[in-house]
Design an enzyme around this catalytic site. Structure first.
Site, PDB file in Angstrom:
ATOM      1  CE  LYS A 161      -1.547  -4.677   3.171  1.00 45.00           C
ATOM      2  NZ  LYS A 161      -1.747  -6.000   2.618  1.00 45.00           N
TER       3      LYS A 161
ATOM      4  CE1 TYR B 118      -4.133  -3.102   5.356  1.00 40.65           C
ATOM      5  CE2 TYR B 118      -3.732  -0.756   4.994  1.00 40.65           C
ATOM      6  CZ  TYR B 118      -3.940  -2.027   4.494  1.00 40.65           C
ATOM      7  OH  TYR B 118      -3.941  -2.233   3.137  1.00 40.65           O
TER       8      TYR B 118
ATOM      9  CB  SER C  94      -0.855  -0.014   1.266  1.00 40.51           C
ATOM     10  OG  SER C  94      -1.408   1.250   1.492  1.00 40.51           O
TER      11      SER C  94
HETATM   12  P1  NAD Z   1     -10.821  -7.543   0.823  1.00 35.77           P
HETATM   13  O1  NAD Z   1     -11.074  -7.575   2.290  1.00 35.77           O
HETATM   14  O2  NAD Z   1     -11.982  -7.377  -0.084  1.00 35.77           O
HETATM   15  O3  NAD Z   1     -10.022  -8.858   0.371  1.00 35.77           O
HETATM   16  C1  NAD Z   1      -9.152  -9.542   1.238  1.00 35.77           C
HETATM   17  C2  NAD Z   1      -9.579 -10.985   1.227  1.00 35.77           C
HETATM   18  O4  NAD Z   1      -8.714 -11.725   2.065  1.00 35.77           O
HETATM   19  C3  NAD Z   1     -10.998 -11.192   1.758  1.00 35.77           C
HETATM   20  O5  NAD Z   1     -11.717 -11.970   0.826  1.00 35.77           O
HETATM   21  C4  NAD Z   1     -10.804 -11.940   3.068  1.00 35.77           C
HETATM   22  O6  NAD Z   1     -11.877 -12.819   3.348  1.00 35.77           O
HETATM   23  C5  NAD Z   1      -9.499 -12.650   2.806  1.00 35.77           C
HETATM   24  N1  NAD Z   1      -8.717 -13.019   3.982  1.00 35.77           N
HETATM   25  C6  NAD Z   1      -8.329 -12.255   5.026  1.00 35.77           C
HETATM   26  N2  NAD Z   1      -7.559 -12.953   5.860  1.00 35.77           N
HETATM   27  C7  NAD Z   1      -7.443 -14.203   5.340  1.00 35.77           C
HETATM   28  C8  NAD Z   1      -6.773 -15.381   5.732  1.00 35.77           C
HETATM   29  N3  NAD Z   1      -6.064 -15.429   6.854  1.00 35.77           N
HETATM   30  N4  NAD Z   1      -6.868 -16.464   4.938  1.00 35.77           N
HETATM   31  C9  NAD Z   1      -7.597 -16.452   3.798  1.00 35.77           C
HETATM   32  N5  NAD Z   1      -8.266 -15.356   3.377  1.00 35.77           N
HETATM   33  C10 NAD Z   1      -8.178 -14.250   4.145  1.00 35.77           C
HETATM   34  O7  NAD Z   1      -9.736  -6.421   0.548  1.00 35.77           O
HETATM   35  P2  NAD Z   1      -9.178  -5.839  -0.825  1.00 35.77           P
HETATM   36  O8  NAD Z   1      -9.562  -4.408  -0.875  1.00 35.77           O
HETATM   37  O9  NAD Z   1      -9.496  -6.732  -1.940  1.00 35.77           O
HETATM   38  O10 NAD Z   1      -7.626  -5.878  -0.504  1.00 35.77           O
HETATM   39  C11 NAD Z   1      -6.781  -6.927  -0.949  1.00 35.77           C
HETATM   40  C12 NAD Z   1      -5.382  -6.659  -0.437  1.00 35.77           C
HETATM   41  O11 NAD Z   1      -4.942  -5.392  -0.916  1.00 35.77           O
HETATM   42  C13 NAD Z   1      -5.291  -6.608   1.080  1.00 35.77           C
HETATM   43  O12 NAD Z   1      -4.067  -7.200   1.473  1.00 35.77           O
HETATM   44  C14 NAD Z   1      -5.270  -5.126   1.354  1.00 35.77           C
HETATM   45  O13 NAD Z   1      -4.620  -4.818   2.555  1.00 35.77           O
HETATM   46  C15 NAD Z   1      -4.501  -4.605   0.157  1.00 35.77           C
HETATM   47  N6  NAD Z   1      -4.773  -3.192  -0.128  1.00 35.77           N
HETATM   48  C16 NAD Z   1      -6.054  -2.772  -0.311  1.00 35.77           C
HETATM   49  C17 NAD Z   1      -6.308  -1.432  -0.560  1.00 35.77           C
HETATM   50  C18 NAD Z   1      -7.716  -0.935  -0.728  1.00 35.77           C
HETATM   51  O14 NAD Z   1      -7.931   0.267  -0.632  1.00 35.77           O
HETATM   52  N7  NAD Z   1      -8.698  -1.788  -1.017  1.00 35.77           N
HETATM   53  C19 NAD Z   1      -5.247  -0.521  -0.629  1.00 35.77           C
HETATM   54  C20 NAD Z   1      -3.940  -0.984  -0.457  1.00 35.77           C
HETATM   55  C21 NAD Z   1      -3.711  -2.334  -0.218  1.00 35.77           C
END
Ligand code: NAD
Ligand code: UDP
Length: 342
Positions: free
Chosen positions: A153, A149, A124
């Protein structure tokens, strides 16, 4: 290429599954549905006409992950699984450190045992911290994060970098690609999949969408006294399908290289909160109601990418602008006012 997407039923993972399949790659998904629903993958299958190997499992569970990875033997793992709510991470830091860091450690251990070598990680822009001045470039030093959080990362990046460095002396040399996302928003053009946050959205775009669909009365704009043209904070909003296509380029890069590489996935263009309210109002055809409130603790005034490196090295750049973002977010939200209804 065979890919395995941890957290692949989530917002970014499900969109990436489509982009991967459209680029001719195979996709397997592991998710524990902590923040998602298998319905998202069913819809990905509907959109692409392809079957996805879907495993309900915790990515931190070593026995299960060893079994799944031994069966799938992916050319590249894309690690999306993680907890991602900034505010919740302040209230539940131990859960955040445990889940996010454990998943990465488990995957690295299983990869070593099985001789798997290629890894793409969802990082991120938050790792740039508060002191770097945008546009952020990958060569800037990482900064201090403002919440647990962000630190997860920051730490996972370091763990992956160290593991790749150590593996240079081993038979199975790791290739790690760290992707620093800016603000992923929007939805697939079909309107069949999109962002489906649980409870009250923390992020701007899902909040605006829910106001537009009249699930919520109004948006509170967190501060209009910043040193920006309209006084509201600026971000680099990137269409989730552009982001998804960035993962295809990153995975293809990972399988053809060794060591660690970091890329910003952003557009390079900042927009203010009020710019986004206006663009969404145009897309949905009625004004999105908002009120100005106080600043939100921990917010940085400005964050946007220098997106040159991804263009030069990966040959990838974002193609969609805020009008497409708002059009597609509205298409998803208006056809699915309660998300996946999970
Ligand atoms: P999201 O919550 O929709 O997707 C994350 C998925 O991981 C979910 O389906 C959840 O059920 C699953 N999950 C969590 N812990 C788990 C585990 N221990 N085992 C198996 N599954 C697990 O979030 P997203 O927005 O799709 O984000 C995906 C990744 O990108 C994350 O790592 C998030 O931190 C990162 N990210 C997201 C953003 C944003 O703004 N959406 C920005 C920067 C980074
Ligand atoms: N924001 C807002 N009201 C909301 C949610 C967000 O004004 O209900 C603002 C927030 O202050 C920030 C921008 O919208 O300036 C983007 O916030 P988001 O949480 O989506 O992303 P991040 O701050 O993590 O970049």
């Amino acid at each position: 290429m065979r890919t395995l997407l941890t957290g692949g039923a989530g917002y970014i993972g499900s969109h990436t599954a489509i982009a991967m399949i459209e680029a001719g790659h195979e996709v397997a998904v592991v998710d524990n549905y902590y923040n998602s629903s298998p319905e998202a993958i069913r819809r990905v299958e509907q959109i692409t006409g392809k079957k996805i190997a879907l495993y309900e499992a915790d990515s931190a569970d070593k026995d299960r992950m060893r079994e799944i990875l031994a069966k799938e033997r992916p050319d590249c793992i894309i690690h999306f699984a993680g907890l991602k709510a900034v505010g919740e991470s302040v209230a539940k830091p131990v859960e955040y450190y445990r889940n996010n860091i454990d998943t990465t450690l488990t995957l690295l251990e299983c990869m070593k045992e099985l001789g798997l070598t290629n890894f793409v990680f969802s990082s991120s822009a938050t790792v740039y911290g508060e002191d770097n001045i945008p546009p952020f470039t990958e060569t800037m030093p990482k900064g201090a994060c403002t919440n647990p959080y962000g630190w997860t990362k920051w730490m996972q990046e370091q763990i992956l970098r160290d593991a790749a460095f150590a593996s240079e002396k081993e038979d199975s040399k790791l290739s790690v690609v760290l992707l620093r996302y800016f603000n992923p928003v929007g939805a697939h053009e079909s309107g069949l999949i999109g962002e489906d946050p649980q409870g009250i959205p923390n992020n701007l775009m899902p909040y605006i969408s829910q106001v537009a669909v009249r699930r919520r009365d109004h948006l509170t704009v967190f501060g209009d006294d910043y040193d920006t043209p309209d006084g509201t904070c600026r971000r680099d909003y990137i269409h989730v399908m552009d982001l998804a296509e960035g993962h295809v380029a990153a995975a293809e890069y990972a399988v053809n290289n060794k060591g660690t590489e970091v890329f910003n996935l952003g557009t390079g263009n900042p927009y203010s909160v009020l710019d986004m309210v206006k663009a969404f109002s145009n897309a949905c055809g009625h004004p999105v109601k908002y009120e100005i409130g106080p600043r939100r603790a921990g917010d940085v005034q400005d964050s946007w990418a220098n997106a040159d490196k991804a263009k030069e090295v990966l040959g990838w750049e974002a193609k969609r602008g805020i009008d497409e973002i708002c059009r597609d977010a509205w298409n998803w939200q208006s056809h699915n006012p309660n998300g996946y209804d999970k």
